[in-house]
Design a protein around this motif. Structure first.
Motif, PDB file in Angstrom:
ATOM      1  N   GLU A 181      36.846  44.731  37.864  1.00 54.44           N
ATOM      2  CA  GLU A 181      36.278  45.595  38.901  1.00 54.44           C
ATOM      3  C   GLU A 181      37.241  45.836  40.057  1.00 54.44           C
ATOM      4  OE1 GLU A 181      33.055  43.461  36.722  1.00 54.44           O
ATOM      5  OE2 GLU A 181      34.978  42.918  37.629  1.00 54.44           O
ATOM      6  N   ASP A 182      38.227  44.969  40.213  1.00 53.59           N
ATOM      7  CA  ASP A 182      39.142  45.056  41.344  1.00 53.59           C
ATOM      8  C   ASP A 182      40.407  45.842  41.044  1.00 53.59           C
ATOM      9  OD1 ASP A 182      38.463  41.654  42.481  1.00 53.59           O
ATOM     10  OD2 ASP A 182      37.379  43.543  42.810  1.00 53.59           O
ATOM     11  N   HIS A 204      39.401  51.110  41.641  1.00 51.34           N
ATOM     12  CA  HIS A 204      38.497  49.979  41.505  1.00 51.34           C
ATOM     13  C   HIS A 204      37.061  50.394  41.808  1.00 51.34           C
ATOM     14  CE1 HIS A 204      38.549  49.969  45.849  1.00 51.34           C
ATOM     15  NE2 HIS A 204      39.845  49.835  45.844  1.00 51.34           N
ATOM     16  N   THR A 205      36.152  49.552  41.411  1.00 55.97           N
ATOM     17  CA  THR A 205      34.738  49.886  41.451  1.00 55.97           C
ATOM     18  C   THR A 205      34.245  50.229  42.847  1.00 55.97           C
ATOM     19  OG1 THR A 205      34.374  48.456  39.556  1.00 55.97           O
ATOM     20  CG2 THR A 205      32.436  49.039  40.856  1.00 55.97           C
ATOM     21  N   ARG A 206      34.791  49.572  43.866  1.00 49.89           N
ATOM     22  CA  ARG A 206      34.325  49.823  45.235  1.00 49.89           C
ATOM     23  C   ARG A 206      34.619  51.251  45.666  1.00 49.89           C
ATOM     24  NH1 ARG A 206      37.035  45.201  45.262  1.00 49.89           N
ATOM     25  NH2 ARG A 206      38.847  46.072  46.293  1.00 49.89           N
ATOM     26  N   ASP A 207      35.591  51.853  45.072  1.00 49.76           N
ATOM     27  CA  ASP A 207      35.975  53.225  45.419  1.00 49.76           C
ATOM     28  C   ASP A 207      35.557  54.184  44.318  1.00 49.76           C
ATOM     29  OD1 ASP A 207      39.147  54.745  46.460  1.00 49.76           O
ATOM     30  OD2 ASP A 207      37.209  55.599  45.995  1.00 49.76           O
ATOM     31  N   ASN A 215      32.077  48.762  33.526  1.00 48.35           N
ATOM     32  CA  ASN A 215      32.390  47.445  34.081  1.00 48.35           C
ATOM     33  C   ASN A 215      31.799  46.323  33.249  1.00 48.35           C
ATOM     34  OD1 ASN A 215      33.900  48.473  36.193  1.00 48.35           O
ATOM     35  ND2 ASN A 215      32.144  48.588  37.571  1.00 48.35           N
TER      36      ASN A 215
END
Length: 127
Positions: free
Chosen positions: A30-31, A53-56, A75
């Protein structure tokens, strides 16, 4: 051990579709930003598409594939996909997936941004 394994390549006629897959392991999926590159005969390796990455979760595409290719990530399965539609003979290349934890978005297409690489899968598009 970090591993990226591409699959899904093959020989197709122009106008058809393929879906490439990149199976990953050995890092916090995820990072990481993951990018598809390709290298055609006698050509330099070029960035095709990137998903951050997943946060974006931002996506980027080379101009040559915009509107035809779609990148996605799963993911849960730690997989990256590249859906390639309306393939053209100039898409013929070995396709690689590459991963990095630290990416300047504007440099997504640069090979030196990536730490980890797969072995590649051949895509051949006949006219």
């Amino acid at each position: 051990e970090v591993k990226l394994v591409e699959s899904g390549g093959g020989l197709v006629q122009a106008g058809r579709s393929l879906r490439l897959a990149c199976a990953t392991s050995g890092f916090t999926f995820e990072d990481y930003a993951i990018t598809w590159f390709r290298q055609g005969p006698g050509r330099e390796r070029e960035g095709v598409s990137c998903i951050t990455h997943t946060r974006d979760g931002a996506t980027y595409y080379a101009n040559s594939v915009k509107g035809r290719f779609t990148i996605s990530r799963d993911n849960a399965k730690k997989m990256i996909y590249l859906q390639m539609n309306n393939l053209k003979p100039e898409d013929t290349a070995v396709y690689y997936c590459a991963a990095t934890a630290y990416l300047w978005a504007s440099n997504w297409h640069r090979t030196d941004e990536y730490n980890y690489w797969g072995q590649g899968t051949q895509v051949t598009v006949s006219s």
